[in-house]
Design an enzyme around this catalytic site. Structure first.
Site, PDB file in Angstrom:
ATOM      1  N   ASN A 427      40.124  80.173  32.793  1.00  0.00           N
ATOM      2  CA  ASN A 427      40.415  80.594  34.149  1.00  0.00           C
ATOM      3  C   ASN A 427      40.352  82.113  34.271  1.00  0.00           C
ATOM      4  O   ASN A 427      39.370  82.652  34.811  1.00  0.00           O
ATOM      5  CB  ASN A 427      41.788  80.062  34.584  1.00  0.00           C
ATOM      6  CG  ASN A 427      42.071  80.326  36.050  1.00  0.00           C
ATOM      7  OD1 ASN A 427      41.300  80.990  36.727  1.00  0.00           O
ATOM      8  ND2 ASN A 427      43.179  79.809  36.547  1.00  0.00           N
ATOM      9  N   ASP A 428      41.343  82.811  33.732  1.00  0.00           N
ATOM     10  CA  ASP A 428      41.386  84.264  33.893  1.00  0.00           C
ATOM     11  C   ASP A 428      40.105  84.962  33.418  1.00  0.00           C
ATOM     12  O   ASP A 428      39.702  85.956  33.997  1.00  0.00           O
ATOM     13  CB  ASP A 428      42.578  84.837  33.109  1.00  0.00           C
ATOM     14  CG  ASP A 428      43.910  84.458  33.754  1.00  0.00           C
ATOM     15  OD1 ASP A 428      43.930  84.193  34.964  1.00  0.00           O
ATOM     16  OD2 ASP A 428      44.919  84.420  33.026  1.00  0.00           O
TER      17      ASP A 428
END
Lengths: 500, 92
Positions: A427-428
């Site tokens: 994600n990040d």
């Protein structure tokens, strides 16, 4: 005076050879093709070091009237076979535990295992340090003083006391820090940072106290500062790691790796042993470099990671997940169709893939795509997963050829010419806010440019949650993104089915 | 050995470590950690010396325990590295 036993030059040479074997072991890791030969050399080096030590330190039975303080050379030597058997038994016990663990451990549990192994090195260093303190004569680091009145006693060389003190301190920090890292990685303890009030003051004061106590110990050879160093170092190891959150573990594990090296080096100084010093320096620099690579990949300073607490507080940038924004949901069939039509698919795995154990299903999907003539590549962000290289090992386990797997710098420019970016459990590391939003906590972190691909398929459990950094990901709401909401492994299996 | 010779070896080894580790391919960073773990258990040398020395029973037992711990690491570390490295395959 206690005379150190005359050192046979061949002994020093054997330890040097062991040290060189260890250098070559790491050198072999420059490519998967030479890596196994390197590992074998490492084993040979260890064999040489252990055999040399055993042969030059055969346990000796204490003859009649023997005291610890008598020069060993003046006594008749009798080998104590019972002691020798105990030592071999100790090695055998370790070998059985070690080999069984190594064979059984799941590849997804590798970060925990490495943390556990680090804790053992740390504890062993502490034990050796304490043993050297209790029996300095055996380590050749003391001289015997015979006073006019009273018993003769051992005076440990001041330099050795400093080395011992530091070695024990680093070993104890490695031990307790690794135990916490293990518990967090193993899920036995919440991965959330635990923040004590005034922790920076407590930590700095404790570190200062440890250094002062080492100085005090070197000065007086009293027992209390030595034991105080041991106790405080165990405590500071716990305190240092509890405020650090789960996704910062790659840095922590690397740092502890480095510490275990420095502990070995400190003991090497005490014993004047080249194999230990070379190894300590190698391992120490290795861990330090890995920590640096991990910090750079997160655009954070080492100090800020170690200070801990990242993602624990409500940081402003990005805001909470804006669930009311429009986004597109896709099905396994949509995903299968899109990818089969593609010329090139880049798969971006993250920690979520490891948690869902989706690597085997993922490789199957890759194989299916290749049958359709699709080019499949894997893009790995340096901090994907919980330790350096975590994703690469899992993909290798699932039989993904390593020449299909690329590092961030090597593949990032390709997303613009790619039809589908398939994000699974990351994600990040895909968040474009890192490039544009100066207020974002991840601003400046190098990210994979998945949004430049024609279509982004993003597997995620639900829309509610945010990544480790606690920031929303712009990619979810883009026109070219299709969210696949499900468990990563199930979703990939369904996609594979849909491809038939 | 005198302190200065030991220090020289240490400093030079740090430089060797620096260059050798930078040349390790990122794909092998996990095996790198596993193998550095195994080799840092060379601390077993100290544990063996303590375990073999007579005179102070406490030191001897600590030494033996150290030998067990370091052996777990040596055997486990090299074996798990071997297992991981065996998985890295080229295309085809």
């Amino acid at each position: 005076m206690h005379e150190a036993a005359p050192v046979n030059p061949w002994v020093a040479f054997a330890y040097l050879v062991a040290g060189v074997c260890f250098i070559l072991a790491l050198r072999g890791l420059s490519s998967p093709a030479t890596s196994r030969r390197g590992n074998r050399l490492g084993m040979i080096g260890m064999g040489i070091a252990v055999l040399t030590t055993i042969l030059t330190h055969l346990p000796q039975a204490a003859p009649e009237g023997w005291t610890v303080y008598a020069p060993a050379s003046s006594l008749p030597i009798a080998i104590d076979w019972a002691s020798a058997a105990e030592i071999l038994a100790a090695i055998a016990i370790g070998a059985i535990i070690g080999l069984t663990t190594a064979r059984r451990i799941a590849m997804t549990a590798m970060p925990q295992l490495v943390a556990a192994f680090h804790s053992l090195v740390g504890l062993a260093a502490v034990l050796v340090g304490i043993a050297a303190y209790l029996n300095p004569g055996a380590f050749g680091i003391s001289s015997v003083v015979v006073p006019m009145i009273g018993e003769p006693f051992n005076v440990i060389n001041p330099v050795s006391k400093v080395e011992m003190g530091l070695g024990v301190a680093i070993g104890a920090i490695t031990f307790s820090g690794s135990v916490i890292a293990f518990l967090k990685l193993n899920g036995s303890m919440s991965g959330k940072p635990i923040l004590l009030p005034g922790r920076h003051v407590i930590n700095l004061a404790t570190l200062a106290a440890i250094l002062l106590l080492v100085a005090q110990f070197a000065h007086t050879q009293d027992a209390w500062p030595f034991w105080a160093v041991v106790v405080l170092s165990f405590a500071i190891g716990f305190l240092l790691i509890i405020p650090i959150g789960g996704a910062d573990m790659p840095v922590v594990v690397s740092m502890l790796n480095s510490y275990s090296g420095w502990a070995a080096a400190a003991m090497g100084f005490t014993l004047g042993n080249t194999a230990m010093i070379i190894t300590g320096a190698l391992v120490g620099s290795s861990g330090a470099i890995l920590s640096y690579i991990m910090c750079r990949a997160m655009n954070r300073s080492f100090i800020s990671v170690i200070a801990g607490g990242f993602g624990a507080t409500d940081s402003g940038g990005g805001g909470a997940a804006a669930i009311d924004r429009p986004w597109k949901r896709g099905s396994a069939e949509d995903a299968a169709f899109l990818m089969q039509q593609a010329e090139q698919v880049i798969i971006v795995p993250g920690y979520g893939m490891a948690v869902a154990q989706a690597q085997h299903a993922l490789r199957e999907m890759g194989d299916k795509l290749k049958e359709h003539g699709v080019r499949v590549k894997y893009a790995i962000h340096p901090v994907a997963g919980r330790m350096p290289g975590h994703m690469n090992v899992l993909l290798a386990e699932a039989n993904v050829p390593y020449d299909d797997v690329f590092e961030l710098e090597d593949i990032n420019s390709e997303f613009a010419q790619t039809d589908v970016a398939f994000v699974i459990g990351a994600n990040d590391v895909t968040n474009p806010a890192a490039k544009t939003d100066k207020s974002s906590p991840i601003y400046g972190m190098p990210v994979l440019d998945v949004e430049k691909a024609k279509t982004v398929l993003f597997i995620k459990r639900s829309m509610g949650g945010v990544g480790y950094a606690g920031v929303d990901n712009e990619v979810f709401y883009r026109d070219n993104t299709m969210m696949l909401l499900a468990d990563a492994k199930k979703m990939v299996e369904e996609i594979v089915k849909a491809m038939d | 050995m005198d302190f200065l010779s030991i220090l020289s070896i240490f400093v030079l080894a740090c430089f060797v470590g620096y260059y050798v580790v930078w040349s390790v391919t990122p794909a092998l960073h996990t095996p790198l950690m596993a193998v550095t773990n195994a080799i840092s258990s060379v601390i077993i040398v100290g544990a063996l010396i303590a375990a073999a020395a007579a005179g102070v029973p406490g030191a001897k037992w600590l030494g033996l325990l150290g030998v067990v711990l370091a052996s777990i690491n040596i055997f486990g570390g090299f074996a798990v590295t071997e297992r991981m490295l065996a998985m890295y395959k080229k295309k085809g």
